[in-house]
Design a protein around this motif. Structure first.
Motif, PDB file in Angstrom:
ATOM      1  N   ILE B 215       0.741  -1.271  -0.055  1.00 26.07           N
ATOM      2  CA  ILE B 215       0.078   0.087  -0.058  1.00 26.07           C
ATOM      3  C   ILE B 215       0.654   1.128   0.130  1.00 26.07           C
ATOM      4  N   ASP B 216       0.602   2.297  -0.954  1.00 25.82           N
ATOM      5  CA  ASP B 216       1.324   3.477  -0.714  1.00 25.82           C
ATOM      6  C   ASP B 216       0.212   4.576  -0.550  1.00 25.82           C
ATOM      7  N   TYR B 217       0.916   5.895  -0.209  1.00 26.05           N
ATOM      8  CA  TYR B 217       0.036   6.952   0.470  1.00 26.05           C
ATOM      9  C   TYR B 217      -1.026   7.476  -0.550  1.00 26.05           C
ATOM     10  N   GLU B 218      -0.545   7.475  -1.866  1.00 25.70           N
ATOM     11  CA  GLU B 218      -1.591   7.689  -3.254  1.00 25.70           C
ATOM     12  C   GLU B 218      -2.639   7.292  -2.971  1.00 25.70           C
ATOM     13  N   ALA B 219      -2.637   5.643  -2.764  1.00 29.02           N
ATOM     14  CA  ALA B 219      -3.701   4.914  -2.453  1.00 29.02           C
ATOM     15  C   ALA B 219      -4.655   5.339  -1.371  1.00 29.02           C
ATOM     16  N   VAL B 220      -4.062   5.489  -0.132  1.00 28.76           N
ATOM     17  CA  VAL B 220      -4.556   6.269   0.882  1.00 28.76           C
ATOM     18  C   VAL B 220      -5.269   7.363   0.811  1.00 28.76           C
ATOM     19  N   PHE B 221      -4.627   8.366   0.248  1.00 26.45           N
ATOM     20  CA  PHE B 221      -5.403   9.586  -0.063  1.00 26.45           C
ATOM     21  C   PHE B 221      -6.544   9.427  -1.023  1.00 26.45           C
ATOM     22  N   LYS B 222      -6.494   8.550  -1.937  1.00 27.48           N
ATOM     23  CA  LYS B 222      -7.165   8.502  -2.802  1.00 27.48           C
ATOM     24  C   LYS B 222      -8.626   7.896  -2.382  1.00 27.48           C
ATOM     25  N   ALA B 224      -9.284   7.512   0.727  1.00 28.41           N
ATOM     26  CA  ALA B 224     -10.018   8.119   1.786  1.00 28.41           C
ATOM     27  C   ALA B 224     -11.056   9.235   1.154  1.00 28.41           C
ATOM     28  N   GLU B 225     -10.629   9.803   0.111  1.00 34.03           N
ATOM     29  CA  GLU B 225     -11.640  10.667  -0.697  1.00 34.03           C
ATOM     30  C   GLU B 225     -12.871  10.099  -0.998  1.00 34.03           C
ATOM     31  N   GLU B 226     -12.511   8.651  -1.410  1.00 32.85           N
ATOM     32  CA  GLU B 226     -13.796   8.179  -2.016  1.00 32.85           C
ATOM     33  C   GLU B 226     -14.639   7.533  -0.763  1.00 32.85           C
ATOM     34  N   GLY B 227     -14.311   7.750   0.390  1.00 27.73           N
ATOM     35  CA  GLY B 227     -15.019   7.248   1.587  1.00 27.73           C
ATOM     36  C   GLY B 227     -14.706   6.045   2.230  1.00 27.73           C
ATOM     37  N   VAL B 259       9.955  23.683   5.040  1.00 28.93           N
ATOM     38  CA  VAL B 259      10.379  22.837   3.917  1.00 28.93           C
ATOM     39  C   VAL B 259       9.693  21.523   3.926  1.00 28.93           C
ATOM     40  N   LEU B 260       8.503  21.188   3.242  1.00 29.54           N
ATOM     41  CA  LEU B 260       8.133  19.960   3.261  1.00 29.54           C
ATOM     42  C   LEU B 260       8.549  19.108   1.853  1.00 29.54           C
ATOM     43  N   THR B 261       9.235  17.732   1.949  1.00 31.09           N
ATOM     44  CA  THR B 261       9.362  17.179   0.766  1.00 31.09           C
ATOM     45  C   THR B 261       9.281  15.750   0.831  1.00 31.09           C
ATOM     46  N   GLY B 262       9.867  14.829  -0.039  1.00 29.44           N
ATOM     47  CA  GLY B 262       9.699  13.477   0.085  1.00 29.44           C
ATOM     48  C   GLY B 262       8.758  12.972  -0.713  1.00 29.44           C
ATOM     49  N   GLY B 263       8.689  11.756  -1.233  1.00 31.73           N
ATOM     50  CA  GLY B 263       7.644  10.859  -2.293  1.00 31.73           C
ATOM     51  C   GLY B 263       6.425  11.290  -1.791  1.00 31.73           C
ATOM     52  N   ILE B 264       5.913  11.222  -0.521  1.00 36.52           N
ATOM     53  CA  ILE B 264       4.716  11.238  -0.312  1.00 36.52           C
ATOM     54  C   ILE B 264       3.927  12.827  -0.442  1.00 36.52           C
ATOM     55  N   MET B 265       4.868  13.606  -0.673  1.00 33.14           N
ATOM     56  CA  MET B 265       4.377  15.025  -1.102  1.00 33.14           C
ATOM     57  C   MET B 265       3.805  15.017  -2.367  1.00 33.14           C
ATOM     58  N   ALA B 266       3.931  13.997  -3.082  1.00 35.88           N
ATOM     59  CA  ALA B 266       2.989  13.881  -4.363  1.00 35.88           C
ATOM     60  C   ALA B 266       1.761  14.337  -3.875  1.00 35.88           C
ATOM     61  N   SER B 267       1.191  13.923  -2.852  1.00 33.98           N
ATOM     62  CA  SER B 267      -0.201  14.460  -2.129  1.00 33.98           C
ATOM     63  C   SER B 267      -0.284  15.417  -1.474  1.00 33.98           C
ATOM     64  N   SER B 268       0.388  16.607  -1.731  1.00 37.80           N
ATOM     65  CA  SER B 268       0.814  17.776  -0.903  1.00 37.80           C
ATOM     66  C   SER B 268      -0.670  18.485  -0.869  1.00 37.80           C
ATOM     67  N   SER B 269      -1.500  18.373  -1.917  1.00 35.57           N
ATOM     68  CA  SER B 269      -2.566  19.062  -1.575  1.00 35.57           C
ATOM     69  C   SER B 269      -3.452  18.611  -0.272  1.00 35.57           C
ATOM     70  N   HIS B 270      -3.251  17.467  -0.105  1.00 42.13           N
ATOM     71  CA  HIS B 270      -3.894  16.926   1.133  1.00 42.13           C
ATOM     72  C   HIS B 270      -2.869  17.363   2.640  1.00 42.13           C
TER      73      HIS B 270
END
Lengths: 315, 315
Positions: B215-222, B224-227, B259-270
């Motif tokens: 599991i990656d955080y992209e999936a978690v954020f996606k 979570a948005e979908e409920g 300053v925030l960085t790192g792979g998970i920040m692909a979901s920075s808007s969340h």
């Protein structure tokens, strides 16, 4: 040769006042902090206590290098102001202490955070003397901290660096602290929170502590030894919380030595071995072991630190 | 005028290699980190990748100022050694990388912690450019950090200062971390721990995430948005954990900017708005607001930082 200094340590319980020369207290006294009523009402009493000490030593203000206050809270040591203070002495940010000092004694004025002052005292004269990298953790009414890195007292851009160890989050799902943050070290284990922690315990009414109106750590350690299960629970949680704080301070500032001080350290024989073991077990220090030591001057390090600072300020 | 530098960023997933001049990447490539097999087996592939880039740019080693590696773990930047590394590239402390660099390229060698390198890149060329007090937090496989205080990159006596933000205790009753500590930020919320956090959730089998092997955080954020309630729970806990880490970094180092960085920040808007709000609500900064910013160079700040460091080392 340095002149004596008037040093004042604004503790949560007592305000200590000393005439201090380097690391020698020529004379000292203390008055009740009664901090709920603020600082302004206390200033005439402090002034009187200082005059009594000067008279007792047959000193006049001309013999004195300056007056230094060690205060809790966030202190602007350049502008010589209390910026923010966590409930204790809540009126302090509005008081012009430098003006008070000039009008009362016509002396140069210095002010610094109390944990920083205590670390300075231990660093210049006490347990941290031969170290360029040292951290202090103070366990008492609240939890204080300070750091020296590479031979320099850490203050930071806005005077908050090093001193907020008691407000590190160690339980991010925890309760709101006096400071507005959540799950701070202080909310998990400190004297101001202790009575409330005890009363929240489900078995509180079965504990010997239920007979006290206000609980202190001396009672917790004593009754835990005697098998009171609520006291045991609180002791263990508190030791864990302080260990987590110590590990965070070590992870943040990379010290060679951690000096422990504060009123709760009256029970140091219960605290030092526990924290030492937890740090050896959990802190990430591939270079070796951090020295964990009890303060050399648990009651007076902040006075010595202010003596050092006042003299430095005058150079 | 500075010469180009060979900069290598040893990420947990990919090893990035670049020919970098100040903040310009002249050429770059990457190879799989496959870090489970250690670093030694990767060195011939890294060497080949460097030679390919030099050939492509029609450069020889004489045109190059030096070679710099940004590595995870605790790095002795004076002795140029990896001191301790948290499972990734576990064989690195036993490898003489300076010797490898001399034998392969006959070039001066520089090595630094990867989060420190990334902060240097952001400080010299990116979002932290006009600040003397800056902190970086990197959210990815692990959680990294670094700090600049009063215009100086923080390293500390034993090279651990600033970089252990991911190993601040934020849940002192929590689980054991890879590093041996308890309740670290990384054990509460990071990619290496995410699958295990999800599988420990009582409702995991009802979640869409149960269909994934990793599991990656992209999936978690996606989701979570979908409920998806498990994804929502993990998202919320992770955001709380990273906010606690950010507050601890601010309390420790008193920065003007985070300053925030790192792979998970692909979901920075969340992530950014949440952390910004929590910091405004909870951090003790009576002077004003810390700037919370996404990195200017999320993929290449460490390469720029090493380019700066190699040139500084040669002066």
């Amino acid at each position: 040769m340095s002149k004596p200094v008037i040093a004042i340590d604004m503790g949560g319980t007592r305000i200590k006042i000393g005439i201090v020369k380097d690391s020698t207290i020529l004379a000292s006294s203390s008055i009740s902090a009664d901090s709920g009523n603020g600082l302004k009402n206390k200033l005439p009493y402090i002034e009187k206590a200082v005059r009594d000490l000067l008279n007792q030593q047959e000193l006049s203000c001309e013999d004195i290098a300056g007056l230094g206050i060690a205060s809790p809270g966030i202190i602007d040591s350049h502008e010589k102001k209390v910026l923010s203070i966590d409930k204790k002495f809540g009126d302090a940010p509005g008081i012009d202490l430098q003006k008070w000092c000039r009008q009362a004694f016509n002396l140069p004025f210095t002010i610094e955070n109390d944990a920083r002052a205590a670390l300075l005292g231990e660093w210049k004269y006490g347990k941290a003397k031969n170290y360029d990298n040292a951290v202090l953790m103070s366990l008492g009414t609240g939890v204080g901290s300070a750091a020296v890195m590479e031979g320099k007292l850490l203050r930071g851009k806005h005077f908050t660096a090093g001193i907020l160890g008691g407000h590190f989050v160690i339980n991010y799902k925890g309760e709101i602290c006096n400071c507005g943050n959540k799950g701070c070290v202080e909310t998990e284990a400190s004297t101001w929170k202790l009575t409330s922690i005890a009363k929240d315990n489900n078995s509180f009414l079965d504990s010997k502590m239920a007979s006290l109106s206000s609980i202190d750590y001396e009672a917790v350690f004593k009754w835990a030894e005697e098998g009171d299960s609520v006291a045991e629970e609180i002791r263990d949680q508190s030791l864990q919380a302080w260990s987590a704080c110590a590990i965070n301070l070590i992870h943040a500032y990379d010290p060679e030595i951690l000096v422990l001080t504060g009123g709760i350290m009256a029970s140091s024989s219960h605290i030092i071995p526990y924290i030492r073991q937890k740090i050896e077990q959990h802190a990430w220090t591939p270079w070796g072991k951090v020295n964990i030591e009890e303060a050399a001057f648990p009651g007076s390090a902040a006075l010595y630190g202010m003596s050092y600072l006042v003299n430095t300020d005058q150079k």
